[in-house]
Design a protein around this motif. Structure first.
Motif, PDB file in Angstrom:
ATOM      1  N   UNK A  56     124.371  11.589  13.703  1.00 25.53           N
ATOM      2  CA  UNK A  56     123.841  11.933  12.381  1.00 25.53           C
ATOM      3  C   UNK A  56     122.618  11.117  11.995  1.00 25.53           C
ATOM      4  N   UNK A  57     122.571   9.866  12.398  1.00 29.56           N
ATOM      5  CA  UNK A  57     121.408   9.025  12.067  1.00 29.56           C
ATOM      6  C   UNK A  57     120.142   9.569  12.721  1.00 29.56           C
ATOM      7  N   UNK A  58     120.260  10.059  13.970  1.00 24.51           N
ATOM      8  CA  UNK A  58     119.101  10.657  14.639  1.00 24.51           C
ATOM      9  C   UNK A  58     118.684  11.956  13.956  1.00 24.51           C
ATOM     10  N   UNK A  59     119.663  12.745  13.549  1.00 20.66           N
ATOM     11  CA  UNK A  59     119.353  13.999  12.846  1.00 20.66           C
ATOM     12  C   UNK A  59     118.618  13.696  11.551  1.00 20.66           C
ATOM     13  N   UNK A  60     119.089  12.693  10.812  1.00 20.12           N
ATOM     14  CA  UNK A  60     118.436  12.311   9.556  1.00 20.12           C
ATOM     15  C   UNK A  60     117.003  11.843   9.801  1.00 20.12           C
ATOM     16  N   UNK A  61     116.796  11.102  10.893  1.00 19.08           N
ATOM     17  CA  UNK A  61     115.447  10.630  11.218  1.00 19.08           C
ATOM     18  C   UNK A  61     114.531  11.803  11.546  1.00 19.08           C
ATOM     19  N   UNK A  62     115.053  12.797  12.244  1.00 25.26           N
ATOM     20  CA  UNK A  62     114.265  13.983  12.579  1.00 25.26           C
ATOM     21  C   UNK A  62     113.909  14.775  11.322  1.00 25.26           C
ATOM     22  N   UNK A  63     114.863  14.925  10.419  1.00 25.84           N
ATOM     23  CA  UNK A  63     114.602  15.654   9.176  1.00 25.84           C
ATOM     24  C   UNK A  63     113.623  14.896   8.288  1.00 25.84           C
ATOM     25  N   UNK A  64     113.688  13.581   8.319  1.00 22.76           N
ATOM     26  CA  UNK A  64     112.736  12.775   7.547  1.00 22.76           C
ATOM     27  C   UNK A  64     111.325  12.976   8.100  1.00 22.76           C
ATOM     28  N   UNK A  65     111.216  13.046   9.412  1.00 23.33           N
ATOM     29  CA  UNK A  65     109.914  13.309  10.031  1.00 23.33           C
ATOM     30  C   UNK A  65     109.424  14.711   9.644  1.00 23.33           C
ATOM     31  N   UNK A  66     110.308  15.679   9.661  1.00 20.86           N
ATOM     32  CA  UNK A  66     109.953  17.034   9.237  1.00 20.86           C
ATOM     33  C   UNK A  66     109.479  17.031   7.788  1.00 20.86           C
ATOM     34  N   UNK A  67     110.190  16.329   6.932  1.00 19.98           N
ATOM     35  CA  UNK A  67     109.815  16.281   5.518  1.00 19.98           C
ATOM     36  C   UNK A  67     108.417  15.703   5.336  1.00 19.98           C
ATOM     37  N   UNK A  68     108.078  14.726   6.180  1.00 23.31           N
ATOM     38  CA  UNK A  68     106.804  14.025   6.019  1.00 23.31           C
ATOM     39  C   UNK A  68     105.633  14.707   6.709  1.00 23.31           C
ATOM     40  N   UNK A  69     105.898  15.567   7.711  1.00 25.42           N
ATOM     41  CA  UNK A  69     104.797  16.090   8.531  1.00 25.42           C
ATOM     42  C   UNK A  69     104.636  17.599   8.520  1.00 25.42           C
ATOM     43  N   UNK A  70     105.674  18.346   8.150  1.00 28.32           N
ATOM     44  CA  UNK A  70     105.584  19.803   8.248  1.00 28.32           C
ATOM     45  C   UNK A  70     105.079  20.434   6.961  1.00 28.32           C
ATOM     46  N   UNK A  71     104.197  21.418   7.101  1.00 25.64           N
ATOM     47  CA  UNK A  71     103.697  22.144   5.938  1.00 25.64           C
ATOM     48  C   UNK A  71     104.798  22.957   5.273  1.00 25.64           C
ATOM     49  N   UNK A  72     105.875  23.251   6.008  1.00 18.90           N
ATOM     50  CA  UNK A  72     106.992  24.027   5.454  1.00 18.90           C
ATOM     51  C   UNK A  72     107.888  23.203   4.548  1.00 18.90           C
ATOM     52  N   UNK A  73     107.748  21.885   4.599  1.00 23.69           N
ATOM     53  CA  UNK A  73     108.688  21.017   3.901  1.00 23.69           C
ATOM     54  C   UNK A  73     108.618  21.151   2.384  1.00 23.69           C
ATOM     55  N   UNK A  74     107.449  21.473   1.852  1.00 26.57           N
ATOM     56  CA  UNK A  74     107.315  21.593   0.402  1.00 26.57           C
ATOM     57  C   UNK A  74     108.245  22.664  -0.147  1.00 26.57           C
ATOM     58  N   UNK A  75     108.322  23.786   0.555  1.00 26.13           N
ATOM     59  CA  UNK A  75     109.219  24.842   0.099  1.00 26.13           C
ATOM     60  C   UNK A  75     110.669  24.495   0.409  1.00 26.13           C
ATOM     61  N   UNK A  76     110.928  23.791   1.498  1.00 23.26           N
ATOM     62  CA  UNK A  76     112.300  23.434   1.867  1.00 23.26           C
ATOM     63  C   UNK A  76     112.944  22.528   0.824  1.00 23.26           C
ATOM     64  N   UNK A  77     112.198  21.517   0.356  1.00 21.33           N
ATOM     65  CA  UNK A  77     112.771  20.531  -0.553  1.00 21.33           C
ATOM     66  C   UNK A  77     112.291  20.678  -1.994  1.00 21.33           C
ATOM     67  N   UNK A  78     111.267  21.497  -2.218  1.00 23.62           N
ATOM     68  CA  UNK A  78     110.759  21.711  -3.561  1.00 23.62           C
ATOM     69  C   UNK A  78     109.583  20.810  -3.882  1.00 23.62           C
ATOM     70  N   UNK A  79     108.585  21.386  -4.519  1.00 25.00           N
ATOM     71  CA  UNK A  79     107.366  20.629  -4.828  1.00 25.00           C
ATOM     72  C   UNK A  79     107.638  19.433  -5.732  1.00 25.00           C
ATOM     73  N   UNK A  80     108.690  19.516  -6.542  1.00 32.27           N
ATOM     74  CA  UNK A  80     109.021  18.412  -7.454  1.00 32.27           C
ATOM     75  C   UNK A  80     109.803  17.303  -6.767  1.00 32.27           C
ATOM     76  N   UNK A  81     110.132  17.508  -5.487  1.00 22.94           N
ATOM     77  CA  UNK A  81     110.969  16.541  -4.769  1.00 22.94           C
ATOM     78  C   UNK A  81     110.249  15.898  -3.591  1.00 22.94           C
TER      79      UNK A  81
END
Length: 525
Positions: A119-144
């Motif tokens: 799970x720690x590796x999965x969380x690290x991968x998702x954190x990288x996705x949140x920080x680098x992917x253009x899709x992340x804004x819609x995934x987590x919300x512009x306010x988040x």
């Protein structure tokens, strides 16, 4: 501006480098390896793509070939099936509230080097996705954005939890996409450049790992022995066998692929052009269609443009005919009742919300109105744009058509740098949330509202839909949102342009929600 550039680039690349794949099977190899459910695997399958992979980083793919390959290498936590239903991937189950989503991972998950996927590796991968992917804004919300979203892995409990500062109901939708494919620790440590330019040993979480790569020519991927974390789509073949080896070859011409398919050299292909028709009435093949581009008319509603007048938008809607537009592409598409297709979750199918074609009424408003029409020429040299021009001219409008290449169209329309009034918009996503981002918020470069729409009823319902997690509540809000945008004629639905999947008997693939999942390819005979 970053997200605007990404989306225009994605449309530009994907519309011109659509997936064209083909394969041939050679039976099980002597290794005795097994696929899903313990069935003997399906030997070697050859796949052709019309363009080379531009990035092997799942978070940064932009072309159809990128999505196809990274989808084989990196498995998301969940998948999205027809009708918007979410199905297990790496996660066995999940619980969601408006501000928190917890995934319980399947037992026995490993990376491609055989080490446990924690799970720690999965969380690290998702954190990288949140920080680098253009899709992340819609995934987590512009306010988040930023620290307003927290992602943690609990190795003892086997869970990954995502918490957002404000309510957002699109987390599952976003994490079911290819861009959210999980990357193991070796891939993250290797860095963005190495991950983008080729496979990193031990980084894969998907069904396949890459064993050979010749950029611009061919790629070879091998099935991971004992892999059992395939996304559980409802249409996934339960009797077929995944291929032991997938050999990807860059083949730029659909007619060449069709010739090879018809002679028996290939077993599977996807087409956007007329070559698919060669297999339509041949009982040796199965032809399946799925929407790829969803076409609708949209307007520049800023002051000084004709689209600012609701009467003009209605008249444009009265002047065009979705059935006639569909015939421009051979009649193979689906006439639309919203800005997404009929397979999309929560889509409105209420035809009474659409403005009916009435050419006489259109002429009363459009006679002498000057309209600058701009569209992409990526599909059929822009024949759909030409149809709209002719329909508006028939209603008396003075129409100047700019049949632009994708890059120019993206800059002019999505980048808001062009002088335009009306556009034929080619939406690739089948998501109401993703498509709806183009009609709310700020104009480019601060936002995505390329036409400057100001539909307060749509905005209120859009917010209600995207912050809800209960599906019934979400769909109820989406129905109100679509009613608002259709009645205002902010969009005028036309028809889809489809991908055509042709499979020789003995090959089965799945296209959940209209998107081909190559990891679902099975040899059935």
């Amino acid at each position: 501006m970053h997200r605007t550039r990404f989306l225009s680039g994605a449309i530009a690349v994907a519309a011109t480098s659509l997936l064209a794949s083909a394969c041939t099977t050679s039976g099980s190899d002597s290794s005795g390896s097994t696929g899903a459910g313990g069935a003997a695997s399906g030997g070697t399958v050859k796949v052709g793509v019309t363009s080379d992979v531009t990035s092997f980083d799942p978070a940064r793919g932009t072309a159809a070939s990128d999505y196809m390959v990274t989808g084989l290498l990196y498995q998301p936590l969940i998948g999205q099936d027809d009708g918007g239903k979410f199905v297990p991937g790496l996660a066995a189950k999940w619980e969601q509230t408006p501000t928190s989503t917890t995934f319980t991972l399947k037992d026995g998950l490993t990376c491609s080097d055989g080490k446990d996927l924690t799970p720690a590796q999965v969380a690290a991968s998702l954190e990288r996705y949140r920080a680098t992917s253009a899709s992340a804004t819609l995934t987590f919300g512009a306010a988040n954005t930023g620290k307003k979203t927290t992602i943690t892995g609990d190795d003892k409990a086997g869970t990954v939890t995502i918490k957002t500062a404000t309510p957002w109901g699109e987390v599952l939708n976003g994490l079911s996409g290819t861009a959210a494919g999980i990357v193991c620790e070796p891939g993250i440590k290797a860095g963005d450049k190495k991950l983008a330019t080729g496979a990193v040993k031990g980084a894969a979480t998907g069904a396949y790992e890459m064993v050979k790569a010749a950029r611009g020519s061919s790629y070879e991927l091998k099935l991971r022995k004992g892999y059992d974390a395939f996304a559980q789509y409802g249409s996934l073949s339960t009797t077929g066998r995944p291929a032991d080896v997938l050999k990807l070859q860059v083949v730029k011409n659909e007619s060449t692929i069709a010739n090879q398919l018809s002679t028996g050299a290939l077993d599977f292909a996807s087409f956007t052009g007329p070559d698919a028709a060669r297999f339509a009435k041949n009982d040796k093949y199965a032809l399946t269609q799925a929407p790829f581009i969803r076409n609708f008319i949209a307007f520049n509603q800023r002051s000084g443009h004709p689209g600012a007048d609701a009467k003009v938008r209605k008249a444009v809607a009265q002047a065009v005919d979705a059935k006639a537009f569909n015939k421009v592409f051979g009649g193979a598409g689906q006439e639309m009742t919203s800005y997404v297709d009929a397979k999309s979750a929560c889509v409105s199918t209420d035809a009474s919300l659409l403005t009916k074609t009435d050419k006489a009424a259109a002429a009363k408003t459009l006679k002498g109105v000057k309209i600058k029409l701009e569209g992409s020429n990526a599909v059929a040299q822009g024949a759909g744009n030409t149809y709209v021009q002719e329909a508006l001219r028939a209603a008396g409008a003075d129409v100047k058509l700019s049949n632009a290449d994708n890059a120019t169209w993206g800059t002019d329309i999505l980048g808001n740098q062009g002088d335009w009034d009306v556009t034929v918009f080619p939406l690739i996503s089948g998501s109401l949330a993703r498509g709806g981002t183009y009609f709310v918020g700020d104009s480019p470069a601060k936002g995505l509202n390329f036409g400057g729409a100001d539909n307060k009823k749509f905005l209120a319902s859009y917010v209600a839909a995207t912050t809800a997690t209960d599906q019934n509540t979400k769909c109820s809000a989406w129905q109100k949102a679509q009613e608002a945008i259709l009645k205002a004629n902010d969009v005028v639905p036309l028809a889809t342009v489809n991908l055509n999947y042709v499979a020789r008997k003995g090959i089965a693939v799945t296209a959940p929600a209209g998107a081909l999942s190559l990891s679902s390819l099975r040899v059935t005979g």
